[in-house]
Design a protein around this motif. Structure first.
Motif, PDB file in Angstrom:
ATOM      1  N   HIS A 201      60.803  75.755  -9.623  1.00  0.00           N
ATOM      2  CA  HIS A 201      59.945  75.978  -8.365  1.00  0.00           C
ATOM      3  C   HIS A 201      58.895  77.166  -9.307  1.00  0.00           C
ATOM      4  N   THR A 202      57.657  76.760  -9.572  1.00  0.00           N
ATOM      5  CA  THR A 202      56.747  77.806 -10.042  1.00  0.00           C
ATOM      6  C   THR A 202      55.186  77.339  -9.468  1.00  0.00           C
ATOM      7  N   PRO A 203      54.270  78.426  -9.570  1.00  0.00           N
ATOM      8  CA  PRO A 203      53.000  78.217  -8.734  1.00  0.00           C
ATOM      9  C   PRO A 203      52.387  76.863  -9.222  1.00  0.00           C
ATOM     10  N   GLU A 204      52.790  76.485 -10.490  1.00  0.00           N
ATOM     11  CA  GLU A 204      52.143  75.297 -10.693  1.00  0.00           C
ATOM     12  C   GLU A 204      53.018  73.894 -10.128  1.00  0.00           C
ATOM     13  N   THR A 205      54.189  73.936  -9.935  1.00  0.00           N
ATOM     14  CA  THR A 205      55.130  72.724  -9.244  1.00  0.00           C
ATOM     15  C   THR A 205      55.119  72.775  -7.822  1.00  0.00           C
ATOM     16  N   HIS A 206      54.420  74.061  -7.234  1.00  0.00           N
ATOM     17  CA  HIS A 206      54.579  74.225  -5.725  1.00  0.00           C
ATOM     18  C   HIS A 206      53.839  72.968  -4.964  1.00  0.00           C
ATOM     19  N   GLY A 207      54.631  72.201  -4.130  1.00  0.00           N
ATOM     20  CA  GLY A 207      53.968  71.320  -3.408  1.00  0.00           C
ATOM     21  C   GLY A 207      53.635  70.026  -4.067  1.00  0.00           C
ATOM     22  N   VAL A 208      54.600  69.776  -5.083  1.00  0.00           N
ATOM     23  CA  VAL A 208      54.197  68.767  -6.178  1.00  0.00           C
ATOM     24  C   VAL A 208      54.478  67.300  -5.462  1.00  0.00           C
ATOM     25  N   LEU A 209      55.362  67.362  -4.539  1.00  0.00           N
ATOM     26  CA  LEU A 209      55.769  66.095  -3.952  1.00  0.00           C
ATOM     27  C   LEU A 209      55.101  66.186  -2.641  1.00  0.00           C
ATOM     28  N   ASN A 210      53.883  65.309  -2.677  1.00  0.00           N
ATOM     29  CA  ASN A 210      52.720  65.513  -1.555  1.00  0.00           C
ATOM     30  C   ASN A 210      52.090  64.074  -1.290  1.00  0.00           C
ATOM     31  N   LYS A 211      51.326  63.952  -0.458  1.00  0.00           N
ATOM     32  CA  LYS A 211      50.596  62.704  -0.019  1.00  0.00           C
ATOM     33  C   LYS A 211      50.122  61.971  -1.406  1.00  0.00           C
ATOM     34  N   ALA A 212      49.281  62.547  -2.184  1.00  0.00           N
ATOM     35  CA  ALA A 212      48.952  62.164  -3.346  1.00  0.00           C
ATOM     36  C   ALA A 212      50.029  61.574  -4.351  1.00  0.00           C
ATOM     37  N   SER A 213      50.979  62.259  -4.647  1.00  0.00           N
ATOM     38  CA  SER A 213      52.034  61.829  -5.724  1.00  0.00           C
ATOM     39  C   SER A 213      52.899  60.820  -4.985  1.00  0.00           C
ATOM     40  N   LEU A 214      53.364  60.917  -3.874  1.00  0.00           N
ATOM     41  CA  LEU A 214      54.062  59.867  -3.132  1.00  0.00           C
ATOM     42  C   LEU A 214      53.261  58.625  -3.057  1.00  0.00           C
ATOM     43  N   SER A 215      51.814  58.589  -2.873  1.00  0.00           N
ATOM     44  CA  SER A 215      51.241  57.412  -2.895  1.00  0.00           C
ATOM     45  C   SER A 215      51.327  56.750  -4.097  1.00  0.00           C
ATOM     46  N   LYS A 216      51.556  57.215  -5.143  1.00  0.00           N
ATOM     47  CA  LYS A 216      51.229  56.583  -6.628  1.00  0.00           C
ATOM     48  C   LYS A 216      52.663  55.785  -6.799  1.00  0.00           C
ATOM     49  N   LEU A 217      53.579  56.341  -6.347  1.00  0.00           N
ATOM     50  CA  LEU A 217      55.147  55.480  -6.464  1.00  0.00           C
ATOM     51  C   LEU A 217      55.157  53.811  -5.860  1.00  0.00           C
ATOM     52  N   ALA A 218      55.880  53.238  -6.446  1.00  0.00           N
ATOM     53  CA  ALA A 218      55.927  51.739  -5.747  1.00  0.00           C
ATOM     54  C   ALA A 218      56.094  51.861  -4.341  1.00  0.00           C
ATOM     55  N   ARG A 219      55.303  50.767  -3.728  1.00  0.00           N
ATOM     56  CA  ARG A 219      55.779  50.838  -2.094  1.00  0.00           C
ATOM     57  C   ARG A 219      57.160  50.663  -1.690  1.00  0.00           C
ATOM     58  N   GLY A 220      57.456  51.523  -0.951  1.00  0.00           N
ATOM     59  CA  GLY A 220      58.837  51.526  -0.543  1.00  0.00           C
ATOM     60  C   GLY A 220      59.671  52.252  -1.410  1.00  0.00           C
ATOM     61  N   ALA A 221      59.044  53.157  -1.988  1.00  0.00           N
ATOM     62  CA  ALA A 221      59.974  53.969  -2.884  1.00  0.00           C
ATOM     63  C   ALA A 221      61.007  54.885  -2.192  1.00  0.00           C
ATOM     64  N   TYR A 222      61.817  55.328  -3.054  1.00  0.00           N
ATOM     65  CA  TYR A 222      62.734  56.519  -2.494  1.00  0.00           C
ATOM     66  C   TYR A 222      62.464  57.898  -3.252  1.00  0.00           C
ATOM     67  N   LEU A 223      63.057  58.989  -2.358  1.00  0.00           N
ATOM     68  CA  LEU A 223      62.578  60.416  -2.962  1.00  0.00           C
ATOM     69  C   LEU A 223      64.123  60.990  -2.958  1.00  0.00           C
ATOM     70  N   VAL A 224      64.562  61.809  -4.077  1.00  0.00           N
ATOM     71  CA  VAL A 224      65.604  62.486  -3.935  1.00  0.00           C
ATOM     72  C   VAL A 224      65.104  63.797  -4.459  1.00  0.00           C
ATOM     73  N   ASN A 225      65.176  64.914  -3.475  1.00  0.00           N
ATOM     74  CA  ASN A 225      64.749  66.302  -3.963  1.00  0.00           C
ATOM     75  C   ASN A 225      65.913  67.292  -3.765  1.00  0.00           C
ATOM     76  N   ILE A 226      66.100  67.730  -5.064  1.00  0.00           N
ATOM     77  CA  ILE A 226      67.495  68.585  -5.301  1.00  0.00           C
ATOM     78  C   ILE A 226      67.045  69.781  -5.942  1.00  0.00           C
ATOM     79  N   ALA A 227      65.975  70.012  -6.141  1.00  0.00           N
ATOM     80  CA  ALA A 227      65.151  71.112  -6.977  1.00  0.00           C
ATOM     81  C   ALA A 227      65.070  72.223  -5.890  1.00  0.00           C
ATOM     82  N   ARG A 228      63.897  72.455  -5.241  1.00  0.00           N
ATOM     83  CA  ARG A 228      63.500  73.388  -4.230  1.00  0.00           C
ATOM     84  C   ARG A 228      62.699  72.901  -3.092  1.00  0.00           C
ATOM     85  N   GLY A 229      63.014  73.293  -1.944  1.00  0.00           N
ATOM     86  CA  GLY A 229      62.283  72.762  -0.609  1.00  0.00           C
ATOM     87  C   GLY A 229      60.792  73.014  -1.059  1.00  0.00           C
ATOM     88  N   ALA A 230      60.449  74.010  -1.397  1.00  0.00           N
ATOM     89  CA  ALA A 230      58.878  74.357  -1.539  1.00  0.00           C
ATOM     90  C   ALA A 230      58.084  73.085  -2.408  1.00  0.00           C
TER      91      ALA A 230
END
Ligand code: NAP
Ligand code: GLV
Length: 313
Positions: A201-230
């Motif tokens: 988690h750095t100022p560059e990666t803050h909020g990287v999992l967001n509407k724009a990035s999630l929308s580029k995944l395959a439809r019906g994709a899965y997310l596994v976040n094990i790094a930081r909540g932010a």
């Protein structure tokens, strides 16, 4: 050599015992508020600002975890907190890579074989066979190809999944299709079926999992976040789940920990929650690594795991 120790969340007595055993020649003490007596090295997890501020005698600060975001946030909020001459050193693996590989393998197999959906069917007492997802199209994208991400990616390759990896600089990991830097981020995301986050988690990666990035995944994709909540914009995940863009998520880390009791994630039928345990700091392995590095510093030798403060990891 004088060593200070502080952790708010694990067994201080056991750490002090094991560290003294591994470092019989050092003068080790638990830091208590008000202690500003001389020290050469600090071994810490989430230290309060007053433990570090103004301690210009420190030569090294050993962080009892892989992520140094909490310490660097102190420095960003109160510049000058980190002692000028001290190197910040993080844990490198110490058994965390294997734990991460286990956690991610479990999540990916659960989604590919649709065990998450069988859990829901069982609650309805429904006997119904679902087609498994074809492994060859179940592309896993790993954000972060460092110590932990590269091991996770290789483990998934060995299970036969198509695996992509994303890092800041160009990296090569056998069997993994790699992408680097902002310019290749969209190509990395395009068509990914399971997105695994192992970025710092750095100022560059803050909020990287967001509407724009999630929308580029395959439809019906899965997310596994094990790094930081932010890293995650939580409302964007809830919206993507409602819209069906994301089918389900496995979350180990949260903006606020412990996750507040009223948080909508707790009861969401498509979210699996664990309490920041995907890779625990293992005391025995960590003490061995820290003791080796303190020994190397005493001998004037170079050590690994030194954090680049400007880069943030
Ligand atoms: P690491 O070895 O420093 O690896 C970090 C990776 O992220 C590197 O590949 C790096 O790229 C990449 N990266 C950093 N900033 C980036 C950016 N802006 N864009 C693209 N890629 C970027 O770290 P690690 O030991 O694998 O640990 C990763 C994180 O896992 C930790 O920081 C911590 O937050 C988290 N963690 C969580 C738990 C838990 O229990 N939930 C436990 C341990 C760690 P380069 O290779 O180009 O440098
Ligand atoms: C745990 O979250 C770590 O950074 O080691």
């Amino acid at each position: 050599m004088k060593v200070l120790f502080y952790t708010p969340q694990s067994d201080t007595a056991a750490w002090l015992r094991d560290l003294s055993h591994a470092l019989p020649d050092v003068d080790l003490r638990e830091w208590q508020p008000g202690d500003d007596a001389p020290a050469d090295v600090a071994v810490v997890w989430r230290p309060p600002r007053e433990m570090l501020a103004g301690r210009n005698d420190l030569r090294a600060i050993f962080n009892l975890g892989a992520g140094v975001d909490a310490i660097l946030a102190l420095e960003r909020e109160h510049p000058g907190t980190l002692p000028r001459g001290a190197q910040l050193v993080r844990l490198e693996d110490t058994g965390m890579a294997q734990q991460m590989a286990e956690y991610v393998t479990h999540a990916v197999l659960r989604y590919m074989r649709r065990f998450d959906e069988y859990d829901l069917l069982q609650k309805q007492q429904r006997w119904h066979v679902l087609d498994p997802h074809p492994r060859e199209t179940f592309t896993v994208g790993v954000l972060g190809l460092g110590v932990l991400g590269s091991h996770v990616a290789q483990t998934l390759v060995s299970l036969g999944f198509p695996v992509r990896g994303f890092s800041r600089g160009a990296r090569q990991v056998e069997g993994v299709e790699t992408f680097a830097g902002d310019a290749e981020f969209d190509a990395f995301l395009d068509g990914v079926k399971v997105l695994v986050n192992l970025l710092p988690h750095t100022p560059e990666t803050h909020g990287v999992l967001n509407k724009a990035s999630l929308s580029k995944l395959a439809r019906g994709a899965y997310l596994v976040n094990i790094a930081r909540g932010a890293h995650l914009i939580e409302q964007d995940l809830l919206d993507a789940l409602d819209e069906g863009q994301i089918a389900a998520a496995t979350l180990d880390v949260f903006v606020h920990e412990p996750l507040p009791s009223q948080h909508p994630f707790w009861k969401h039928p498509r979210i699996a929650i664990t309490p920041h345990i995907s890779a625990l700091t293992l005391r025995e392995e960590s003490v061995v690594q820290i003791a080796q590095k303190i020994g190397a510093l005493k001998r004037g030798e170079a050590i690994g795991g030194i954090v680049d403060i400007a880069r943030g990891y």
